[in-house]
Write a protein that holds these residues in place. Structure first.
Motif, PDB file in Angstrom:
ATOM      1  N   PHE B  15       0.803  -1.221   0.000  1.00  0.00           N
ATOM      2  CA  PHE B  15       0.000   0.000   0.000  1.00  0.00           C
ATOM      3  C   PHE B  15       0.838   1.274   0.000  1.00  0.00           C
ATOM      4  CE2 PHE B  15      -3.767   2.353   0.176  1.00  0.00           C
ATOM      5  CZ  PHE B  15      -3.567   3.418   1.024  1.00  0.00           C
ATOM      6  N   SER B  16       1.939   1.259   0.759  1.00  0.00           N
ATOM      7  CA  SER B  16       2.750   2.486   0.833  1.00  0.00           C
ATOM      8  C   SER B  16       3.260   2.858  -0.562  1.00  0.00           C
ATOM      9  CB  SER B  16       3.914   2.325   1.809  1.00  0.00           C
ATOM     10  OG  SER B  16       4.763   1.274   1.397  1.00  0.00           O
ATOM     11  N   VAL B  19       0.646   4.735  -2.545  1.00  0.00           N
ATOM     12  CA  VAL B  19       0.594   6.137  -2.121  1.00  0.00           C
ATOM     13  C   VAL B  19       1.750   6.913  -2.748  1.00  0.00           C
ATOM     14  CG1 VAL B  19       0.805   7.663  -0.122  1.00  0.00           C
ATOM     15  CG2 VAL B  19      -0.594   5.611   0.033  1.00  0.00           C
ATOM     16  N   GLU B 155      -3.515  15.009   3.286  1.00  0.00           N
ATOM     17  CA  GLU B 155      -3.727  13.772   4.047  1.00  0.00           C
ATOM     18  C   GLU B 155      -3.008  13.802   5.397  1.00  0.00           C
ATOM     19  OE1 GLU B 155      -2.425  10.692   1.371  1.00  0.00           O
ATOM     20  OE2 GLU B 155      -4.243  10.790   0.168  1.00  0.00           O
ATOM     21  N   LYS B 261      -6.908   2.156   8.333  1.00  0.00           N
ATOM     22  CA  LYS B 261      -7.103   2.625   6.949  1.00  0.00           C
ATOM     23  C   LYS B 261      -6.233   3.875   6.776  1.00  0.00           C
ATOM     24  CE  LYS B 261     -11.715   0.951   6.072  1.00  0.00           C
ATOM     25  NZ  LYS B 261     -12.803   0.888   6.996  1.00  0.00           N
ATOM     26  N   HIS B 262      -5.797   4.105   5.572  1.00  0.00           N
ATOM     27  CA  HIS B 262      -4.900   5.233   5.289  1.00  0.00           C
ATOM     28  C   HIS B 262      -5.483   6.542   5.828  1.00  0.00           C
ATOM     29  CE1 HIS B 262      -1.602   7.188   3.247  1.00  0.00           C
ATOM     30  NE2 HIS B 262      -2.433   7.983   2.599  1.00  0.00           N
ATOM     31  N   GLU B 263      -6.789   6.723   5.605  1.00  0.00           N
ATOM     32  CA  GLU B 263      -7.416   7.994   6.003  1.00  0.00           C
ATOM     33  C   GLU B 263      -7.569   8.146   7.526  1.00  0.00           C
ATOM     34  OE1 GLU B 263      -8.500   5.828   3.781  1.00  0.00           O
ATOM     35  OE2 GLU B 263     -10.557   5.163   4.227  1.00  0.00           O
ATOM     36  N   LEU B 265      -4.998   7.366   9.599  1.00  0.00           N
ATOM     37  CA  LEU B 265      -3.658   7.530  10.181  1.00  0.00           C
ATOM     38  C   LEU B 265      -3.423   8.934  10.727  1.00  0.00           C
ATOM     39  CD1 LEU B 265      -1.535   5.513   7.614  1.00  0.00           C
ATOM     40  CD2 LEU B 265      -1.733   5.005  10.050  1.00  0.00           C
ATOM     41  N   SER B 289       5.815   5.801   6.306  1.00  0.00           N
ATOM     42  CA  SER B 289       5.016   6.063   7.516  1.00  0.00           C
ATOM     43  C   SER B 289       5.708   7.120   8.380  1.00  0.00           C
ATOM     44  CB  SER B 289       4.792   4.775   8.310  1.00  0.00           C
ATOM     45  OG  SER B 289       6.021   4.156   8.605  1.00  0.00           O
ATOM     46  N   GLU B 292       5.066  10.528   6.783  1.00  0.00           N
ATOM     47  CA  GLU B 292       3.694  10.980   7.031  1.00  0.00           C
ATOM     48  C   GLU B 292       3.536  11.474   8.467  1.00  0.00           C
ATOM     49  OE1 GLU B 292       1.692   7.409   5.764  1.00  0.00           O
ATOM     50  OE2 GLU B 292       1.651   8.028   3.651  1.00  0.00           O
TER      51      GLU B 292
END
Lengths: 318, 427
Positions: B15-16, B19, B155, B261-263, B265, B289, B292
Motif C-alpha cells: 500500500f505504501s 501512495v 492527508e 485505513k490510510h485515512e 492515520l 510512515s 507521514e
C-alpha cells in the motif's frame, strides 16, 4: 500437567519445533501426497506447542525428539496413534496436546503426558457482518458421520442474514475412500447442497487466491467450516486464518470455566489448553475391538477409515 | 515538453508504494502540466500496450519517467528499444525512481543498464543514504539523485481535533506520552527490540508510568531474506507477544492495533507524541510512515539506518533523535544505550506542533518534492557509462544464489559483499 506444558512452552527451543527444521519427513509417501493435496488446509503455522500431524513423523523415535507435540490430526490420526501406543513408548518422552473434541480417545495410561487444546477467538463481541466465508473439501470423510444434507442444519436462520457468501471448495481426491469410491462426486454433492441451502448467488472459489482476495476485501465477516466430523484434520489452517482476521465462527464457541492455559496466536485468536477428564474416556471401546480383530503391522489411518466397526463406534461416540 | 509517466494503473498490494506512486504523479503533474503527460500502464504482470510505445515515439516524448516500485523497467525498455530500431532513442532522458527492493532484482537492473548504456539516464532515490547505496552500483555517481517520496499535505497535517477521542478509544490518559510505530510488524523492523527498549525506558523512569507504546500494523512472516530465513505464519506475533509478557506489570503499556485505513492515520499521528522506530530493514530506503508522521509535526526517535536518516528538518534538527547503528553479522547492531537519552531529549522539547508540521511539509510535501524533482529534471548528466565492478560481482552472486547473494556459503551470516555495500546505510 498444565504446569508442565506451560514450562515447556515458555522455555521452548527453536530446535524443538519440527516445522522450523525445514525437513519434510513423513511416515509414508501416501501421507506426504495427502498433506500436499489438502493444502492450504494443512498449511503450517507456528506455536511453541509444535502443531503437526502424527504422520509428519517417521516413527516414534522421530516424535520422541520433541518435548511437546500438538497433534493437528482429526479422529483417524489420534485413534491410530493411541491404538499403536496404548501406553507411552519407552522410546518417547514427548508430551502431547490433542484436540479437545477427541478427549475420549486418550488412554488412561497416558495420564500426565496428555493435555487438550482448542483454538478460539479472543474477541468478546462481533459487529454484525454481511459476508460469510464457507470452506471445506468435498471428500468422503467430510460426510462420514454427517450426510451432506445436514451440513448446514441449525444455521439456516443465521445464514439468511448474509448478503454475500463466498465458498472455498477446492476439488480434491477422496484419498481415504476405496478405489472405486475415490472419484465419487462428493464434491458435486457439496456444491449442489450448498447452492440449495445458501442460494444461487454464492461465489464458489476453486483456488485459494481468489477466496483470499475476497477475504482481504472484507473487514467484518463470519465463517463456517463444513467439516463437523474432523475425521482427518482437527486443526485446520483456514480456521486459524479466519479467526486471526477477526471473523466470527458461525458455530457457537463454548466458554470453558475449567483450569486452563491460554496462549495468544494473534490479536484475535488463541489456544486454550486444559486437562483431560479421563472419566470421559471411550478408548477401550475402540481398543478392545481392534485387539479382538488382531491389529496388524500395516495398521494405519487409511485402514481405520475403511473399518466398519471403527466408523460405527465413531458415530456413536463423537 | 512531453513526458511519459510509466506505472501500473492498478493499485499495488504494497500500500505504501501505491501512495508513493500517486504522490509522485501529482508532483510531476505540477512540474509539467497534465496536458504534457502521457500516462502509460505498465502492469505488475509486465504487460503494456504496443500503441503506448508508438505514442511515445509519435508525440516525441522527451523524458520517460518510471514511478512505480515494480516491475523493473527492463521489459518495457527492451520493447521500446526494439521499437526504436534496436537502440533506445538518444533524444529522450530515462528517469527511474528506485525503491528499496533494488538489490533483489539485480539481474533485471543489469539488463536495464545494458539497454540504457550511452543514453541519458537518471536514478532517483528517496533518501540521501539510499542515493549513496545505489551510487555504488554504477560507474558514474552523478546520475544518482535523491528526492523524498512526497507526502500529501491534504492527508497528513497538524490537526488535534480528534486527539481526545482517539486517546479515549485507546484508553490512553490525556496527559500520557504516547509513542507510536506504524508499519509492518516484522522481524527486521525490530519490534521485539522496540518493546524491550520501551520497557527499559519505563524501568528507568525516562518515560512516565502511564506512557504507552502503540504498534499499528500487520504482522508478517518476512524474516531475514538475505540469510534465507523466513518465519512461519504467526511466528513473529508469538515472539512479540512473549516479549510483551516478559513484564506483566507493563503489558497494559503496550497497545497492538490492527492496521488502520490510510485515512485514519492522520488522526492517530496527531493523537500521539513521538514516532518511535528502531527498525533496520534491509531495504529501508525511506520510510513512508515516518514521513507521514513527521508531516503532522511529530518528533521522531529513529535509528540512523538508511532512509530514516533523511527525516530531519534543517530548521528544526532537534526534533529528530537518531540512534546509531552498525552492521552486524546477522542483524545490524543498534546502540541501545543511546535510546533512553534520545527519548529523554525529545520529551523535554517544547514546540508549537502546528508550526513544526508546516515547516516539515516544506521539505516533504508534494509541492516541495516537485521542486526537487524539477531541479533534477533540469540537471545535465553525461551519457550512462554502465555498471560498476561491485554491481557485476553482486549480480553474479544473485544469479546463483538469488536473494541469498549476501549470505556466506559457510555460515549463517552476511558476506563481504553485504558489508561493502551496506556500509552506506550506517555511515
Amino acid at each position: 500437567m498444565l504446569n508442565k506444558i506451560n514450562n515447556l512452552i515458555e522455555n521452548f527451543d527453536k530446535n524443538e519445533i519440527s516445522y522450523k527444521k525445514m525437513i519434510n519427513r513423513f511416515k509414508d509417501g501416501k501421507f506426504e501426497k495427502l498433506f500436499a493435496e489438502r493444502f492450504p488446509f494443512t498449511e503450517r503455522y507456528f506455536f511453541e506447542g509444535n502443531p503437526s500431524f502424527s504422520y509428519e513423523y517417521k516413527d516414534v523415535f522421530d516424535m520422541g525428539r520433541y518435548p511437546v507435540i500438538m497433534l493437528r490430526d482429526g479422529f483417524l490420526g489420534i485413534l491410530d496413534f493411541f491404538l499403536t501406543h496404548p501406553k507411552p513408548s519407552e522410546d518417547m518422552s514427548t508430551n502431547l496436546l490433542i484436540p479437545k473434541q477427541f478427549e475420549g480417545l486418550v488412554p488412561t495410561f497416558w495420564k500426565d503426558r496428555v493435555a487438550l487444546y482448542e483454538v478460539k477467538t479472543r474477541k468478546v463481541a462481533f459487529e454484525k457482518s454481511k459476508t460469510l466465508f464457507v470452506h471445506g473439501v468435498g471428500v468422503e470423510e467430510t460426510f462420514w458421520k454427517n450426510p451432506c444434507e445436514t451440513l448446514y442444519a441449525g444455521l439456516e436462520e443465521k445464514i439468511s442474514q448474509f448478503d454475500e457468501i463466498h465458498c472455498f471448495f477446492p476439488t480434491r481426491t477422496s484419498t481415504f475412500s476405496l478405489p472405486k469410491d475415490r472419484f465419487v462426486n462428493f464434491h458435486i454433492d457439496l456444491l449442489k447442497h450448498s447452492f440449495k441451502t445458501l442460494g444461487n448467488d454464492i461465489n464458489v472459489h476453486e483456488t485459494f487466491d481468489t477466496y483470499n482476495t475476497a477475504l482481504k476485501a472484507s473487514d467484518k465477516f463470519s465463517f463456517f467450516n463444513v467439516d463437523k466430523s474432523k475425521v482427518f484434520i482437527s486443526d485446520n489452517f483456514i480456521d486459524h486464518l479466519m479467526l486471526k482476521l477477526g471473523g466470527e465462527d458461525l458455530r457457537d464457541q463454548i466458554e470453558s470455566h475449567e483450569e486452563k492455559l491460554e496462549f495468544n496466536l494473534s490479536l484475535n485468536h488463541k489456544i486454550e489448553i486444559t486437562n483431560v477428564d479421563f472419566s470421559k474416556s471411550v478408548f477401550n471401546n475402540f481398543y478392545l475391538k481392534q485387539r479382538l480383530k488382531g491389529r496388524k503391522s500395516d495398521a494405519s489411518i487409511y485402514k481405520l477409515f475403511l473399518d466398519a466397526d471403527v466408523k460405527k463406534e465413531f458415530e456413536k461416540q463423537f | 515538453m512531453k513526458v511519459a509517466l510509466v506505472y501500473a494503473f492498478k493499485e499495488s498490494d504494497w500500500f505504501s508504494c501505491t501512495v508513493i506512486t500517486k504522490n509522485l504523479i501529482k508532483a510531476y503533474t505540477k512540474i509539467f502540466g497534465e496536458e504534457n503527460i502521457l500516462h502509460v500502464n505498465y502492469t505488475y504482470e509486465r504487460e503494456f500496450k504496443a500503441e503506448d510505445l508508438k505514442k511515445i515515439q509519435d508525440t516525441k516524448v522527451e523524458k520517460i519517467i518510471f514511478v512505480d516500485h515494480k516491475p523493473t523497467p527492463v521489459n518495457f525498455l527492451k520493447a521500446l528499444k526494439k521499437a526504436d530500431g534496436d537502440e533506445l532513442s538518444s533524444d529522450r532522458e530515462y528517469i527511474i525512481h528506485v525503491f528499496g527492493d533494488f538489490p533483489l532484482y539485480l539481474t533485471e537492473w543489469r539488463s536495464v543498464a545494458e539497454a540504457t548504456e550511452g543514453k541519458k539516464v537518471k536514478y532517483i532515490c528517496a533518501s540521501e543514504k539510499q542515493k549513496n547505496f545505489v551510487s555504488q552500483f554504477f560507474k558514474q555517481k552523478d546520475i544518482v539523485f535523491h528526492s523524498p517520496f512526497p507526502v500529501s499535505p491534504e492527508e497528513f497535517y497538524f490537526d488535534d481535533s480528534k486527539r481526545s477521542e482517539i486517546r479515549k478509544k485507546l484508553r490512553v490518559d490525556e496527559d500520557a506520552k504516547l509513542f507510536i510505530f506504524t508499519g509492518r510488524l516484522s522481524y527486521q523492523k525490530r519490534i521485539v527490540d522496540l518493546v524491550e527498549s520501551f520497557y527499559d525506558a519505563l524501568d528507568k523512569q525516562v518515560v512516565p508510568k502511564n506512557s504507552k507504546l502503540l504498534l499499528v500494523g500487520p504482522f508478517d512472516s518476512l524474516g531475514m531474506v538475505y540469510l534465507g530465513q523466513s518465519f512461519l505464519s504467526g511466528e513473529y506475533f508469538r515472539l512479540v507477544d512473549r516479549a510483551i509478557h516478559t513484564r506483566p506489570e507493563y503489558v497494559e503499556n503496550i497497545i497492538i492495533h490492527d492496521p488502520l485505513k490510510h485515512e485514519e492515520l492522520n488522526d492517530y499521528y496527531n493523537a500521539s507524541d513521538v514516532f518511535f522506530s528502531i527498525g533496520t530493514y534491509h531495504d529501508e530506503d525511506y520510510g513512508m510512515s515516518v514521513a507521514e508522521a513527521f508531516c503532522t509535526g511529530m518528533p521522531l526517535v529513529l535509528t540512523n539506518w538508511a532512509g530514516y536518516f533523511s527525516f530531519k528538518n534543517p530548521e528544526k534538527l532537534e526534533l529528530t533523535e537518531f540512534i546509531p547503528v552498525k552492521l552486524g553479522e546477522r542483524l545490524p547492531i543498534i546502540n541501545k544505550e543511546s535510546i533512553n537519552p534520545a527519548i529523554s531529549k525529545i520529551l523535554q522539547l517544547s514546540f508549537d506542533r502546528k508550526e513544526v508540521s508546516i515547516s516539515n511539509l516544506k521539505y516533504f510535501s508534494i509541492d516541495a518534492c516537485a521542486d526537487f524533482l524539477k531541479e533534477i529534471s533540469e540537471t545535465n548528466v553525461g551519457n550512462f557509462a554502465g555498471r560498476s565492478e561491485i554491481m557485476i560481482r553482486i549480480t553474479n552472486e544473485n544469479v546463483f544464489k538469488y536473494f541469498e547473494m549476501f549470505k556466506k556459503d559457510t555460515d549463517l551470516a552476511f558476506n563481504k559483499l553485504y558489508t561493502e555495500v551496506y556500509q552506506a546505510y550506517v555511515e
